[in-house]
Design a protein around this motif. Sequence first.
Motif, mmCIF file in Angstrom:
data_model
loop_
_atom_site.group_PDB
_atom_site.id
_atom_site.type_symbol
_atom_site.label_atom_id
_atom_site.label_comp_id
_atom_site.label_asym_id
_atom_site.label_seq_id
_atom_site.Cartn_x
_atom_site.Cartn_y
_atom_site.Cartn_z
ATOM 1 N N LYS A 8 -44.281 -60.773 -45.718
ATOM 2 C CA LYS A 8 -43.121 -60.312 -46.194
ATOM 3 C C LYS A 8 -42.472 -60.882 -47.383
ATOM 4 O O LYS A 8 -42.137 -62.495 -47.143
ATOM 5 C CB LYS A 8 -42.091 -60.254 -45.009
ATOM 6 N N GLY A 11 -37.366 -59.268 -52.384
ATOM 7 C CA GLY A 11 -37.514 -58.781 -53.829
ATOM 8 C C GLY A 11 -37.532 -59.907 -54.867
ATOM 9 O O GLY A 11 -37.919 -59.600 -56.171
ATOM 10 N N GLY A 51 -34.152 -56.935 -53.207
ATOM 11 C CA GLY A 51 -32.983 -57.603 -53.572
ATOM 12 C C GLY A 51 -32.835 -58.128 -55.064
ATOM 13 O O GLY A 51 -31.881 -58.128 -55.617
ATOM 14 N N GLY A 56 -28.820 -52.583 -50.183
ATOM 15 C CA GLY A 56 -27.621 -51.754 -49.442
ATOM 16 C C GLY A 56 -26.323 -52.496 -49.662
ATOM 17 O O GLY A 56 -25.441 -51.930 -49.795
ATOM 18 N N ASP A 70 -28.738 -47.319 -49.022
ATOM 19 C CA ASP A 70 -30.084 -47.793 -48.581
ATOM 20 C C ASP A 70 -30.948 -46.925 -49.157
ATOM 21 O O ASP A 70 -32.160 -47.608 -49.118
ATOM 22 C CB ASP A 70 -29.966 -47.590 -46.855
ATOM 23 N N THR A 131 -38.774 -48.660 -43.836
ATOM 24 C CA THR A 131 -39.141 -47.957 -42.736
ATOM 25 C C THR A 131 -39.154 -46.565 -42.918
ATOM 26 O O THR A 131 -39.190 -45.474 -42.196
ATOM 27 C CB THR A 131 -38.193 -48.106 -41.435
ATOM 28 N N ASN A 133 -36.159 -45.036 -43.553
ATOM 29 C CA ASN A 133 -35.011 -44.743 -42.875
ATOM 30 C C ASN A 133 -33.747 -45.757 -43.522
ATOM 31 O O ASN A 133 -34.054 -46.918 -43.372
ATOM 32 C CB ASN A 133 -35.064 -45.081 -41.375
ATOM 33 N N THR A 138 -36.213 -54.480 -44.844
ATOM 34 C CA THR A 138 -37.559 -54.778 -45.139
ATOM 35 C C THR A 138 -38.234 -55.751 -44.278
ATOM 36 O O THR A 138 -39.415 -55.842 -43.972
ATOM 37 C CB THR A 138 -38.036 -54.806 -46.594
HETATM 38 N N1 UDP Z 1 -33.697 -50.443 -46.752
HETATM 39 C C1 UDP Z 1 -33.497 -49.310 -45.980
HETATM 40 N N2 UDP Z 1 -34.372 -49.126 -44.941
HETATM 41 C C2 UDP Z 1 -35.436 -49.883 -44.703
HETATM 42 C C3 UDP Z 1 -35.738 -50.941 -45.693
HETATM 43 C C4 UDP Z 1 -34.810 -51.184 -46.562
HETATM 44 O O1 UDP Z 1 -32.573 -48.674 -45.984
HETATM 45 O O2 UDP Z 1 -36.330 -49.602 -43.849
HETATM 46 C C5 UDP Z 1 -32.791 -50.673 -48.008
HETATM 47 C C6 UDP Z 1 -31.738 -51.655 -47.329
HETATM 48 O O3 UDP Z 1 -30.513 -50.960 -48.279
HETATM 49 C C7 UDP Z 1 -31.878 -52.917 -48.022
HETATM 50 C C8 UDP Z 1 -32.856 -52.689 -49.355
HETATM 51 O O4 UDP Z 1 -33.464 -51.472 -48.966
HETATM 52 O O5 UDP Z 1 -30.835 -53.782 -48.575
HETATM 53 C C9 UDP Z 1 -33.690 -53.694 -49.756
HETATM 54 O O6 UDP Z 1 -34.249 -54.435 -48.716
HETATM 55 P P1 UDP Z 1 -33.925 -55.839 -48.401
HETATM 56 O O7 UDP Z 1 -32.647 -56.034 -48.228
HETATM 57 O O8 UDP Z 1 -34.654 -56.073 -47.129
HETATM 58 O O9 UDP Z 1 -34.579 -56.550 -49.505
HETATM 59 P P2 UDP Z 1 -34.929 -58.183 -49.665
HETATM 60 O O10 UDP Z 1 -33.569 -58.949 -49.472
HETATM 61 O O11 UDP Z 1 -36.159 -58.743 -48.596
HETATM 62 O O12 UDP Z 1 -35.442 -58.474 -51.043
#
Ligand code: UDP
Length: 234
Positions: A8, A11, A51, A56, A70, A131, A133, A138
């Motif tokens: 994992k 971003g 990220g 979101g 999201d 997902t 959704n 993530t």
């Molecule tokens: N997100 C979502 N559903 C999911 C996975 C991600 O709606 O199943 C959206 C959510 O807004 C999230 C964004 O995608 O903030 C980016 O993912 P994440 O914040 O996990 O990214 P990271 O912080 O790992 O870069």
Amino acid sequence: MYKKILLKLSGEALSGEGKKGFDTNFSNYLVSELKKVYDLNVKIGIVIGAGNVFRGKELELEGFKTKMADQLGMLGTVMNSIYLKHFLDKNGFKSIVFSNTVNLPSVMPFKYDLVDFYFEQEYIVIFAGGTSNPLFTTDTAAALRAVEMDAEILIKATKVNGIYNKDPKEFPDSYKIDKISFSDAISQDIKVMDTEAFSICQRNKLPIIIINFFDKGSLLKAVKGEEIGTLVYP
Ligand code: UDP
């Protein structure tokens, strides 16, 4: 040594900590760290966040409705996944992106038989679109895909080298926890991953290792089973 892993990545692995966009220095670093593991014939699944593009929670602060924000976040993970595939392919890896969130020529529909097939063919398998959704992150997608692909371990690559008893930036007397059970991590409300992600892994007896990805060689050490980061165990 673990033979099948789900990695994992945030971003920010493509942009640098706290930054937006893309910085090829970080993509090149990512590729070089992956190569050390790929060359050992480890089967690698990847979930990458967004990220560096959209998160979101950040968009909500600008007035977006959660469910709209999201969707932008999920699309961001698709962008990052295709971007990552480009760098992997350019550097001689075989890689494939799966997602049911979008219909694009470089993205295969997510089907278990296809996923198994490409792992057998030694592809790096990137799971895009979260997902599918809103209302999830993530981390949760990573936990789901790790279980679905029968990974032996979920490696969460972060910017800290594990879980601490207190915030190390604020408290100089804080210390790193080498091992913690899922039930303790959930009851102590450890923030390094979502509770949803912890509980999916707990139910499916899938351990997690939290590492500082920016420590060179940390991914390889984790894959080799060396003591590094924090192990969250069932
Ligand atoms: N997100 C979502 N559903 C999911 C996975 C991600 O709606 O199943 C959206 C959510 O807004 C999230 C964004 O995608 O903030 C980016 O993912 P994440 O914040 O996990 O990214 P990271 O912080 O790992 O870069």
